[in-house]
Enzyme design. Structure first.
Site, short mmCIF file in Angstrom:
data_model
loop_
_atom_site.label_atom_id
_atom_site.label_comp_id
_atom_site.label_asym_id
_atom_site.label_seq_id
_atom_site.Cartn_x
_atom_site.Cartn_y
_atom_site.Cartn_z
N GLU A 1 6.92 -2.63 -1.67
CA GLU A 1 8.29 -1.56 -2.23
C GLU A 1 7.51 -0.87 -3.62
OE1 GLU A 1 11.13 -0.81 -1.01
OE2 GLU A 1 11.86 -2.13 0.73
N HIS B 1 7.97 5.60 4.96
CA HIS B 1 9.08 5.51 6.08
C HIS B 1 9.58 6.54 6.01
CE1 HIS B 1 13.22 2.56 5.62
NE2 HIS B 1 12.55 2.32 7.08
N ASP C 1 12.48 7.46 1.67
CA ASP C 1 11.93 6.58 0.81
C ASP C 1 10.20 7.06 1.44
OD1 ASP C 1 12.35 5.14 2.29
OD2 ASP C 1 11.76 3.67 1.53
#
Length: 319
Positions: free
Chosen positions: A236, A297, A307
Site C-alpha cells: 500500500e 489492484h 488503485d
C-alpha cells in the site's frame, strides 16, 4: 574326708554363683546408660532430618499448586470454525457511515462487510527503524494475526495499492496510525505500507497471507480467480487518485478541498518502492519482474478498484 571335700566344692561353687550374679547388674546398667547417651546425641539429628523432610514436602506442594494454577490460567485455544463464527457475529462500529464504508472498500483494498469492533486503540506499535529485510530499512507496525493467515502456496505476484484516510481527515489523510486502525478494524491488511516521505512500514510477515486483493481475476492466471491473496504480497502507498478515481468514495466538492500535494505519489515513495520490490524479488525467486507478476489492484479487480490509478507512473520503477 571325701564328705568334707564335697562340702568345700559346693561352697566354692556357691561363691562363684554369687560372684557371677553380682557382676551382671552393673553390666546391664552400663548398657542402658550407653543407649540413653546415644539417643540424646542422635535426637537433634533426627529432628533436623524430620524438619528437612517436612520442608521438602511443602516445596513439592507449592510446585504442584503453581502447575495447577498455570493450567487453569492457560488460554483456551479456539478452533478456526469458532473464530470464524465469532467474526461473523461482530457488531459494526456505531459511528460507521455509508461514506466511510465506501472509503474502506476502495482505499483499504479489502472485501469485508463491516469493521471488527475494538475497544482499544493502542495496537499501533511503531518501533525504531530496523533493517528486518536485506538492504531495506522498515518500521515494524505488525497487524494482529486475525488480519492474516498462514501461507501454504508459493508467492508469484506483487499487488500495488493506494490508501488514505481522506474522508475522516481531509486535511491530514496519511497518518500511519490511522491507516493501521482502518486495516485492523475492518479485518483487512497488506504486507507493507509506504508513507509520503518513503518510510516503509512492515505490517504482515511475508509467510502469511494478507487480505488486500479480494475478488478479481488475472487473464493469464485463471486458477487465481478470487484467490490472488494466496499467491501475492500486497504493498500500500499513501496516496489519493484522480477525481474520477475517487468518485465512488467522495463528492466532487470534497475532492476539490483536498490539498493538491496529497494527490498522486512522491519521489520518495517511488524510490522506496523500487528498493522494496528489488528486495522482495531477491528473496522470492518465484516472482518474475514483469507486468504480469507486478500488477495494480485495478488490473485484478477493474470493476471494483481504482488503485494505484492513472497517476501511478510504472516507468519510474522500471516498467
Amino acid at each position: 574326708m571325701k564328705k568334707r571335700t564335697l562340702l568345700l566344692h559346693l561352697l566354692l561353687l556357691f561363691i562363684l554363683i554369687i560372684a557371677a550374679c553380682g557382676t551382671e547388674e552393673p553390666k546391664q546398667e552400663i548398657s542402658m546408660q550407653h543407649t540413653k547417651d546415644v539417643l540424646l546425641l542422635e535426637k537433634p539429628i533426627i529432628e533436623k532430618q524430620e524438619d528437612e523432610a517436612i520442608a521438602e514436602d511443602k516445596q513439592l506442594e507449592n510446585v504442584q499448586e503453581k502447575k495447577v494454577q498455570a493450567i487453569e490460567q492457560k488460554p483456551v485455544v479456539k478452533s478456526t470454525e469458532e473464530l470464524s463464527k465469532e467474526k461473523e457475529e461482530l457488531v459494526p462500529l456505531k459511528d460507521e457511515t455509508e461514506e466511510n464504508k465506501k472509503l474502506i472498500e476502495n482505499d483499504s483494498a479489502g472485501d469485508t462487510e463491516a469493521p471488527n469492533e475494538k475497544n482499544d486503540k493502542e495496537t499501533f506499535h511503531q518501533n525504531e527503524e530496523t533493517t528486518i529485510k536485506a538492504g531495506v530499512p522498515t518500521i515494524n507496525a505488525s497487524l494482529p494475526d486475525d488480519n492474516s493467515e498462514a501461507r501454504v502456496t508459493p508467492i508469484t505476484h506483487v499487488v500495488i495499492h493506494f490508501s488514505s484516510n481522506v474522508l475522516a481527515k481531509p486535511q491530514d489523510p496519511f497518518v500511519p496510525e490511522d491507516i493501521f486502525n482502518i486495516f485492523r478494524d475492518y479485518g483487512v491488511s497488506a504486507h507493507y505500507f509506504i508513507g509520503r516521505n518513503g518510510q516503509i512500514y512492515h505490517l504482515v510477515s511475508e509467510d502469511r497471507v494478507a487480505y488486500h486483493a479480494g475478488k478479481g481475476n488475472l487473464p493469464d492466471f485463471p486458477n487465481y480467480k478470487d484467490h490472488l491473496n494466496d499467491y501475492s504480497i500486497g504493498i500500500e502507498l499513501a496516496a489519493i487518485g484522480t477525481k474520477k478515481e475517487m468518485e465512488p468514495m467522495m463528492s466532487e466538492s470534497a475532492y476539490e478541498s483536498i490539498n493538491p500535494s496529497y494527490i498522486g505519489y512522491t519521489d520518495a515513495q517511488y524510490h522506496s518502492l523500487d528498493l522494496l520490490l528489488h528486495d522482495i524479488l531477491s528473496r522470492n525467486t518465484t516472482i518474475k519482474r514483469d507486468r504480469k507478476h507486478i500488477v495494480g489492484h485495478d488490473e485484478y479487480a477493474p470493476t471494483r478498484k481504482t488503485d494505484p490509478g492513472s497517476l501511478f507512473d510504472w516507468s519510474i520503477i522500471g516498467f
